[in-house]
Design an enzyme around this catalytic site. Structure first.
Site, PDB file in Angstrom:
ATOM      1  N   ARG A  63     -10.727  73.025 -15.181  1.00  0.00           N
ATOM      2  CA  ARG A  63     -10.239  72.010 -14.515  1.00  0.00           C
ATOM      3  C   ARG A  63     -11.070  72.939 -13.264  1.00  0.00           C
ATOM      4  O   ARG A  63     -10.202  73.705 -12.562  1.00  0.00           O
ATOM      5  CB  ARG A  63     -10.134  71.464 -14.340  1.00  0.00           C
ATOM      6  N   HIS A  68      -9.557  85.028 -16.122  1.00  0.00           N
ATOM      7  CA  HIS A  68     -11.142  85.361 -16.353  1.00  0.00           C
ATOM      8  C   HIS A  68     -12.404  86.533 -17.503  1.00  0.00           C
ATOM      9  O   HIS A  68     -11.455  87.903 -17.301  1.00  0.00           O
ATOM     10  CB  HIS A  68     -12.009  85.294 -15.553  1.00  0.00           C
ATOM     11  N   ASP A 118      -9.340  81.453  -5.029  1.00  0.00           N
ATOM     12  CA  ASP A 118      -9.245  80.842  -3.654  1.00  0.00           C
ATOM     13  C   ASP A 118      -9.980  79.617  -3.705  1.00  0.00           C
ATOM     14  O   ASP A 118     -10.355  79.578  -4.999  1.00  0.00           O
ATOM     15  CB  ASP A 118      -9.682  82.136  -2.378  1.00  0.00           C
ATOM     16  N   GLU A 161      -6.661  90.815 -22.815  1.00  0.00           N
ATOM     17  CA  GLU A 161      -6.232  89.942 -21.538  1.00  0.00           C
ATOM     18  C   GLU A 161      -4.741  89.698 -21.882  1.00  0.00           C
ATOM     19  O   GLU A 161      -4.017  89.263 -20.814  1.00  0.00           O
ATOM     20  CB  GLU A 161      -6.983  88.414 -22.397  1.00  0.00           C
TER      21      GLU A 161
HETATM   22  C1  GRF Z   1      -9.329  82.918 -21.936  1.00  0.00           C
HETATM   23  O1  GRF Z   1     -10.089  83.555 -22.110  1.00  0.00           O
HETATM   24  C2  GRF Z   1      -9.476  83.152 -20.480  1.00  0.00           C
HETATM   25  O2  GRF Z   1      -9.817  84.294 -20.067  1.00  0.00           O
HETATM   26  C3  GRF Z   1     -10.399  81.855 -20.011  1.00  0.00           C
HETATM   27  O3  GRF Z   1      -9.985  80.637 -20.743  1.00  0.00           O
HETATM   28  C4  GRF Z   1      -9.663  81.489 -22.009  1.00  0.00           C
HETATM   29  C5  GRF Z   1      -8.187  80.840 -22.947  1.00  0.00           C
HETATM   30  O4  GRF Z   1      -7.607  81.164 -23.850  1.00  0.00           O
HETATM   31  N1  GRF Z   1      -9.636  82.323 -18.667  1.00  0.00           N
HETATM   32  P1  GRF Z   1      -6.421  80.822 -24.459  1.00  0.00           P
HETATM   33  O5  GRF Z   1      -6.167  79.524 -24.090  1.00  0.00           O
HETATM   34  O6  GRF Z   1      -5.437  81.381 -23.471  1.00  0.00           O
HETATM   35  O7  GRF Z   1      -6.256  80.976 -25.798  1.00  0.00           O
END
Ligand code: GRF
Length: 204
Positions: free
Chosen positions: A95, A113, A145, A178
């Protein structure tokens, strides 16, 4: 800065694999002097919320569906303040935040992201990268931001895009990065040893 552990408020809407990566990093000592003060979901069925409950972490559910954005965010702010969080960590929180929420935690909201920003902001970043024909993709941890996927970049990790990739395989390769990037970026931020000049984030 006091030596008290930095308190994270993690916001999620779904799977929660980034939340779990952060939790594991704390448990393994890769994210020193940090604790999870609250896992806050806006979707009852979020499996990340269930995982947090199973782990015995403090959790809250503030369902957003059907509630005006301003009212929902005001309730979220109250829960995060009650939990005394130092950092708001968006981990698949689907959101857009209101300006009131962003100004409640100035320079203390972090997002991840799945693209190398400023390329491919918004939804389906991995598919955007494939469709564009990018040869390198990745992920970005950034401060939040008022513009979507826009704030100061803390850390990026890159992966190759292979000719054989589809959205699922590229997303999986990025997700593995990530899970490394988010704990690393949070370690930098919560250490407090950094400066920001313009858009430039520097380790002090
Ligand atoms: C990830 O790809 C993140 O980069 C994006 O939303 C996804 C979340 O995945 N903002 P998770 O719920 O952490 O597995």
């Amino acid at each position: 800065m006091s030596d008290a552990p930095r308190r994270l408020g993690i916001l999620l809407s779904g799977r929660g694999s980034n939340f779990l990566a952060i939790h594991h990093a704390i448990a393994e000592g890769r994210l020193p002097n940090v604790e999870i003060a609250l896992v806050l979901a806006n979707v009852a069925a979020a499996s990340g919320l269930e995982a947090a409950i199973q782990l015995g972490l403090p959790t809250a559910l503030q369902v957003s569906k059907g509630t005006p954005r301003e009212d929902h965010d005001a309730a979220m702010i109250a829960l995060l303040r009650e939990a005394k969080v130092d950092w708001v960590v968006l981990a698949g929180y689907m959101r857009v935040l209101t300006p009131a929420f962003i100004s409640a935690f100035p320079n203390r909201i972090v997002n991840i992201h799945p693209s190398l920003l400023p390329a491919f902001p918004g939804l389906h970043a991995q598919r955007q990268a494939l469709d564009y024909g990018a040869k390198v993709a990745g992920c970005t941890v950034h401060l939040v931001d008022e513009a979507v996927d826009h704030g100061t970049i803390v850390l990026q990790r890159a992966v190759p895009v292979l000719d054989t990739d589809d959205e699922a395989t590229l997303s999986a390769r990025i997700l593995a990065e990530e899970h490394l990037a988010y704990p690393q970026a949070l370690a930098r931020l919560t250490s407090g040893r950094y400066t920001i000049r313009g858009r430039q984030f520097r380790q002090a």
